[in-house]
Enzyme design. Structure first.
Site, PDB file in Angstrom:
ATOM      1  N   HIS A   1       0.109   3.188  -4.871  1.00 34.34           N
ATOM      2  CA  HIS A   1       0.176   1.920  -4.142  1.00 34.34           C
ATOM      3  C   HIS A   1      -0.070   2.083  -2.649  1.00 34.34           C
ATOM      4  O   HIS A   1      -0.460   1.123  -1.985  1.00 34.34           O
ATOM      5  CB  HIS A   1       1.539   1.245  -4.364  1.00 34.34           C
ATOM      6  N   GLY A   2       0.171   3.241  -2.116  1.00 29.77           N
ATOM      7  CA  GLY A   2      -0.097   3.407  -0.691  1.00 29.77           C
ATOM      8  C   GLY A   2       0.461   4.700  -0.165  1.00 29.77           C
ATOM      9  O   GLY A   2       1.325   5.335  -0.772  1.00 29.77           O
TER      10      GLY A   2
END
Lengths: 309, 486
Positions: free
Chosen positions: B326-327
């Site tokens: 996701h990041g």
């Protein structure tokens, strides 16, 4: 496929008709933009002093106390690229214009309406000033630029309750004031809101100012820059680098072009009773600022006359 | 181009008309139109990054063809790793380079060694995590001989860049989507109507639920130090619905738009907030990513085979990698690890598949036990989302510690959110209405799918108009989809 297209068409037709009717009704509600545009079309050849800028000018300059024919052509969140557009739009009509007065505030050199949270206001310039700033449908329609809730209440207020949507005086100064705000809290909030993360718009802003200056020189018009007064709770919440860069840049431009620049940011003649919130003047403060600027214009004129050979 | 933008509202009908009226005679032309429209859709955001998609397409197409003709095991492995390196390389460079560099520098600084290295000023190309995973699945499946490689470059390009799911999924498997580009499409009326209905519901979720919840979630998370525990709980709940409305709304629009062109995409969300345990939640949340990790990471690592430590190791790996996907932020890693901790007891006690079907199937209401399970799972999920939304770990910990303070017993400061707290009450009421609609439709693919056979035509039209009016009524400025940044 025919059935599909037919059903979609029947489903959408009532919605499209209602949307068109609403757009028509919304566009026909008189507003500040429409008013100021009409005023400029009809009177631009009579104006001597033209005030541009954002809400600081809109709430801060009252042309009725200024000598000569002056007009406040500012709007809330109007950035300097739009100031330039207004100057250029009526370039052939400024027959009597002597002064263009432009505020250079803490955010001016870094702010653009088009990429701010207020960008929904762009449609006003496209629809009412006939600028072509963006091709986006939301920037070219009333209906899509706001939500349905707001649009319906606007239509009801104007057509059924006779509420007025022009909030400025005949000469463009605000005549509908919001409630006073807490000076400490509003200073902190505005300080944060006006501080930018990067200075990427600076070069473009300098070019815009240079374009204004060269237009003014060609047409024998004087430009005057000033920084609006603000309460200390606002000033103390500003980023020093951004503020210094603003002052340094505008001072340099003014010096290089022999233009008057007045920094009134911390002017001691304004006190808490002059402010509606930490960075906007109230009517009393606006009168004070308008008279002060009028005096400054007069003094700069005298100085110029004395300095000329 | 955002799905909730005017640009897309113009783009979609134009592509639809061209697809069914102009190029409908030829498969090649239909696929070419999809590719051209998809590149325009993506280039609308930033045309420079189209080169990445095109490069990725060329690499994986070529590797697929080469894998087909190559018998040598070692050479096949080299080809597979080339694909992995290119795709993960892009992802690593654009998404994770600065994260690793900053942590590397911090680690050395901790031991008193100063390192001078500059972070890169790179923009994260939209959707890179989605299309790289999609192309990777193709190369891996071809390598494993689960799929015959395609020799139709246009069809393969369309598979990689299919605009409805290009930037935020569902992450389609080549086995499902690619064969759909091999046959000329014929217009299917009921499929198209169903697609439009799903688009409508997706827009409602995004514009009415997510964007309005975002207003409060952002305010509370960005100024969390100013609020007491009860308000912070409210902030976490708002974010819980924001992220669900945002992402599942996007998936609904993507699936619905695909159906207009005769394509079936995989279901990506199956009412995850009606889950009775975390294992069920993960079978219902971002299904295309969860199954991707299951098939291409968890199972190759050994899956559930082996001893207890292997199960623990694999569970943590899959959840942490999923969080990191996701990041590039420790908050996502902690979010993943927290979910692993939630999941592990179920896995170790073999209870992770206890709740397979839909909750309270065929009934109007859940039993008390089910209600307790739903609330517990929802509570755990809300808690985990705090890490996901927080700026950093410190922010998340401060947020949580304030929740567990005395201020949890104070009433939420609704009036300080906006001019009036009426708006807040309206939004909370909307969430309740939304949950009721979702509950009633939980056995279908999306909540209002049942409208077609449960309501008479006039009532159905009233419902559609009501949804459309609410979308325009509650809409603000176009908001970016959260998952675009991943």
């Amino acid at each position: 496929m025919k059935k599909f297209i037919k059903k979609i068409f029947l489903f959408l037709v009532p919605m499209i008709l209602i949307a068109l009717l609403m757009e028509f009704l919304l566009r026909n509600i008189p507003n500040d933009y429409k008013y100021k545009k009409d005023y400029l079309i009809n009177n631009s050849n009579r104006i001597n002093k033209l005030f541009l800028g954002s809400s600081h000018t809109y709430y801060g300059i009252n042309p009725s106390v200024i000598s000569g024919n002056s007009f406040n052509a500012s709007h809330v969140s109007q950035s300097i690229d739009l100031d330039l557009q207004i100057i250029k739009k009526y370039r052939n009509n400024w027959k009597g214009l002597e002064y263009i007065i432009i505020p250079i505030d803490y955010f001016t050199l870094f702010f653009r309406l088009s990429n701010s949270v207020e960008s929904w206001r762009l449609k006003n310039y496209n629809l009412y000033y006939d600028f072509q700033l963006s091709n986006k449908l939301s920037d070219n329609t009333e209906l899509i630029s706001n939500n349905l809730n707001l649009n319906i209440s606007k239509i009801i207020s104007f057509y059924l309750q006779n509420e007025k949507f022009i909030t400025c005086s005949e000469l463009g100064y605000a005549n509908k004031f919001k409630e006073n705000k807490d000076l400490v809290k509003s200073g902190i909030e505005a300080g944060i809101r006006h501080t930018v993360e990067d200075f990427s718009n600076l070069d473009e802003s300098i070019n815009i100012l240079n374009e204004m200056i060269s237009f003014a020189k060609k047409n024998d018009i004087e430009i005057i820059f000033y920084t609006s007064p603000a309460y200390y709770t606002y000033v103390s919440n500003l980023n020093v680098n951004q503020l210094e860069l603003t002052i340094k840049t505008i001072t340099k431009i003014a010096d290089n072009n022999d233009i008057a620049y007045f920094n009134l940011l911390e002017d001691s003649s304004f006190n808490s009773s002059d402010y509606r919130d930490a960075d906007h003047l109230n009517q009393k403060g606006a009168k004070k600022l308008s008279l002060k600027i009028d005096d400054m214009i007069l003094n700069s004129k005298i100085l110029k006359v004395n300095a000329s050979p | 181009m955002l799905f909730n933008s005017i640009d897309f509202a113009i783009f979609l009908p134009i592509v639809f008309i061209l697809y069914w009226f102009v190029v409908n005679k030829s498969l090649k032309l239909q696929n070419s139109l999809i590719v051209a429209a998809s590149y325009l859709f993506y280039g609308w955001w930033d045309w420079r990054f189209l080169s990445l998609i095109i490069f990725s397409t060329l690499v994986d197409y070529s590797i697929g063809v080469l894998l087909n003709s190559e018998e040598s095991k070692n050479k096949r492995k080299i080809l597979l790793w080339s694909s992995i390196l290119v795709n993960i390389g892009f992802l690593g460079y654009f998404k994770y380079y600065n994260f690793f560099l900053d942590n590397f520098i911090s680690a050395f600084t901790f031991f008193g060694i100063e390192i001078n290295a500059n972070s890169l000023n790179v923009i994260l190309p939209v959707g890179i995590s989605f299309y790289t995973f999609q192309t990777l699945s193709y190369s891996i499946d071809v390598y494993k001989k689960k799929l015959d490689p395609t020799t139709d470059f246009i069809a393969f390009s369309a598979f990689v860049c299919f605009f409805p799911q290009l930037v935020a999924g569902p992450i389609e498997r080549a086995t499902n989507l690619l064969p759909q580009f091999y046959h000329k499409k014929k217009f299917d009326y009921s499929m198209a109507i169903d697609g439009l209905r799903q688009i409508l519901w997706g827009l409602f979720k995004k514009i009415v639920i997510a964007d309005n919840c975002a207003e409060y979630a952002n305010l509370i998370f960005n100024n969390s130090a100013d609020f007491g525990g009860s308000t912070l709980v409210l902030g976490a709940i708002f974010f819980t619905f924001q992220i669900y409305g945002d992402f599942s709304g996007y998936s609904d629009i993507a699936i619905g738009a695909s159906r207009l062109f005769g394509f079936n995409l995989s279901q990506n969300f199956a009412f995850p907030y009606f889950s009775r345990d975390i294992a069920e939640f993960w079978r219902r949340w971002h299904i295309s990513l969860s199954t991707w990790f299951r098939d291409y990471l968890y199972i190759p690592l050994g899956g559930s085979r082996g001893g207890i430590w292997m199960k623990i190791r694999n569970t943590f790996i899959i959840f942490i990698v999923s969080g990191f996907w996701h990041g590039a932020n420790w908050t996502f890693i902690i979010w993943g690890a927290l979910n692993a901790i939630y999941f592990l007891p179920l896995r170790l006690s073999n209870k992770n598949r206890n709740n397979i079907g839909t909750v309270a199937q065929g009934k109007n209401l859940p039993s008390l036990k089910e209600l307790y399970q739903l609330l517990l799972t929802f509570g755990l999920t809300v808690f985990a989302w705090i890490f996901f939304r927080a700026k950093n770990i410190e922010h998340a910990l401060r947020y949580i510690s304030e929740i567990f303070s005395k201020s949890i017993f104070s009433s939420p400061k609704g009036s300080s959110f906006s001019e009036t707290s009426i708006h807040l009450i309206i939004i909370l009421s909307l969430i309740v209405v939304f949950l009721i609609i979702e509950w009633l439709g939980r056995e279908k693919q999306y909540a209002i799918a049942q409208l077609s056979n449960k309501l008479s035509r006039p009532l159905r039209y009233v419902m559609y108009y009501a949804i459309i009016i609410s979308i325009f009524w509650f809409s603000g400025k176009e908001q970016q989809f959260i998952y675009f940044q991943f």
